[in-house]
Design a protein around this motif. Structure first.
Motif, short mmCIF file in Angstrom:
data_model
loop_
_atom_site.label_atom_id
_atom_site.label_comp_id
_atom_site.label_asym_id
_atom_site.label_seq_id
_atom_site.Cartn_x
_atom_site.Cartn_y
_atom_site.Cartn_z
N PRO A 184 -20.44 -37.84 -15.97
CA PRO A 184 -19.56 -37.68 -17.13
C PRO A 184 -20.27 -37.91 -18.46
O PRO A 184 -20.03 -37.18 -19.42
N ALA A 185 -21.15 -38.92 -18.52
CA ALA A 185 -21.83 -39.20 -19.78
C ALA A 185 -22.72 -38.02 -20.19
O ALA A 185 -22.82 -37.68 -21.38
N GLY A 186 -23.36 -37.41 -19.21
CA GLY A 186 -24.22 -36.26 -19.49
C GLY A 186 -23.44 -35.06 -19.96
O GLY A 186 -23.84 -34.36 -20.90
N VAL A 187 -22.30 -34.81 -19.30
CA VAL A 187 -21.45 -33.68 -19.70
C VAL A 187 -20.96 -33.91 -21.12
O VAL A 187 -21.00 -33.00 -21.97
N ALA A 188 -20.53 -35.13 -21.41
CA ALA A 188 -20.03 -35.44 -22.75
C ALA A 188 -21.12 -35.26 -23.80
O ALA A 188 -20.88 -34.72 -24.89
N ALA A 189 -22.34 -35.68 -23.47
CA ALA A 189 -23.46 -35.56 -24.42
C ALA A 189 -23.75 -34.09 -24.73
O ALA A 189 -23.90 -33.70 -25.89
N ALA A 190 -23.82 -33.27 -23.67
CA ALA A 190 -24.10 -31.84 -23.87
C ALA A 190 -22.99 -31.19 -24.68
O ALA A 190 -23.25 -30.45 -25.64
N GLN A 191 -21.75 -31.49 -24.30
CA GLN A 191 -20.63 -30.84 -25.00
C GLN A 191 -20.55 -31.28 -26.46
O GLN A 191 -20.21 -30.48 -27.33
N ALA A 192 -20.90 -32.53 -26.73
CA ALA A 192 -20.89 -33.00 -28.11
C ALA A 192 -21.96 -32.30 -28.94
O ALA A 192 -21.87 -32.21 -30.16
N ALA A 193 -22.99 -31.78 -28.26
CA ALA A 193 -24.03 -31.00 -28.95
C ALA A 193 -23.72 -29.50 -28.90
O ALA A 193 -24.56 -28.68 -29.26
N GLN A 194 -22.51 -29.16 -28.44
CA GLN A 194 -22.04 -27.76 -28.34
C GLN A 194 -22.82 -26.94 -27.31
O GLN A 194 -22.88 -25.71 -27.39
N VAL A 195 -23.44 -27.62 -26.36
CA VAL A 195 -24.18 -26.90 -25.31
C VAL A 195 -23.27 -26.74 -24.09
O VAL A 195 -22.65 -27.72 -23.65
N ALA A 196 -23.18 -25.53 -23.57
CA ALA A 196 -22.34 -25.26 -22.39
C ALA A 196 -22.96 -25.92 -21.15
O ALA A 196 -24.19 -26.00 -21.03
N VAL A 197 -22.08 -26.38 -20.25
CA VAL A 197 -22.57 -27.19 -19.12
C VAL A 197 -22.16 -26.60 -17.77
O VAL A 197 -21.01 -26.20 -17.58
N VAL A 198 -23.09 -26.60 -16.84
CA VAL A 198 -22.80 -26.38 -15.43
C VAL A 198 -22.91 -27.74 -14.74
O VAL A 198 -23.91 -28.44 -14.93
N VAL A 199 -21.88 -28.10 -13.99
CA VAL A 199 -21.87 -29.41 -13.34
C VAL A 199 -22.17 -29.24 -11.85
O VAL A 199 -21.52 -28.45 -11.17
N VAL A 200 -23.16 -30.00 -11.39
CA VAL A 200 -23.44 -30.04 -9.97
C VAL A 200 -23.08 -31.44 -9.49
O VAL A 200 -23.56 -32.44 -10.04
#
Ligand code: XBP
Length: 254
Positions: A184-200
């Motif tokens: 979750p922390a990684g997804v939040a970090a990427a999204q806060a930088a406006q980077v789209a995320v794929v979650v594994v």
């Protein structure tokens, strides 16, 4: 257009938390004759705190036998952390931490397609180097256009700093990159930088809610179980073309 894949490390490239860091922390406690150990379950709770040093300090608040003075605690944290990282490197050298399924194949896809890759992690540089040198060989660094670790981005995830610095290093706009994350922390970090995320999904983060991600699935080594569904592939793994397709679909929606 997708120009770079930004890779998280722990839990995403390998199951380093359960099979590496946790084991090494417990060995360090034992070697330093400290009277506590972390269970797999307790470590899962502690993963809410990013960073090994920060995790140790946080846990000491609940350890009756931890030193009382803040300066003594910090010094002990430093000793444990240095030793933990040595022991972590030994675990890797013993071959205990393979890359997760589908990861090295995606590295190859990116190299073949000219899509750059970066490492974007909260862990220390030495830990990344230990893992990737063991799994990819001494030339591992040349495979990545940028390697951003705790030393380069001290404000740890969920702070977006590490992602913002990666974009800066690669000279890319957020829409030109895609992050692969497990926590979750990684997804939040990427999204806060406006980077789209794929979650594994990984051992410690099997089921947290993932609103707004491009796709989520159990493993890059399998096309089964993904939302949205992945196309089937002859070798049964997720290909770069699938990541590109998810990325393009999201760009069209925005
Ligand atoms: C994972 C982490 C790290 C490691 C331990 O980072 O939170 O803190 O558990 O590493 P990521 P250190 O998912 O961003 O790769 O002991 O070197 O801090």
């Amino acid at each position: 257009m997708l120009k770079a894949i930004l890779w998280d490390v722990d839990g995403t490239l390998a199951e380093t938390e359960r099979d590496g860091h946790l084991v090494a922390f417990n060995r360090a406690f034992e070697a330093l004759a400290l009277p506590w150990r972390w269970s797999q379950e307790r470590y899962g709770e502690l993963l809410a705190v990013a960073g090994g040093r920060e995790r140790l300090l946080h846990d000491m608040q609940t350890q009756p036998q931890a030193p009382a003075l803040p300066a003594e605690r910090t010094a002990l944290v430093e000793r444990i952390h240095v030793l933990k990282n040595q022991l972590y490197a030994e675990i890797i050298a013993a071959g205990a931490l393979p890359l997760r399924a589908g990861v090295s194949e995606l590295f190859e896809d990116c190299a073949a397609a000219g899509v750059r890759m970066a490492i974007v992690t909260t862990t220390s540089e030495a830990n990344v180097a230990a893992l990737l040198a063991a799994r990819l060989g001494p030339g591992w660094r040349s495979r990545f256009a940028a390697v951003l670790c705790a030393e380069q981005a001290p404000q740890k995830k969920p702070d977006p700093q590490v992602y913002l610095r990666a974009l800066q290093a690669l000279k890319l706009a957020p829409a030109e990159a895609l992050a692969i994350e497990d926590a979750p922390a990684g997804v939040a970090a990427a999204q806060a930088a406006q980077v789209a995320v794929v979650v594994v999904r990984s051992y410690y983060f099997p089921s947290f809610a993932v609103p707004g991600v491009l796709a989520v699935g159990p493993s890059l080594g399998s096309t089964h179980g993904w939302r949205p569904p992945s196309v089937a592939t002859p070798d049964g793994r997720i290909h770069l073309s699938q990541l590109t397709q998810w990325h393009q679909a999201a760009q069209r929606r925005s």
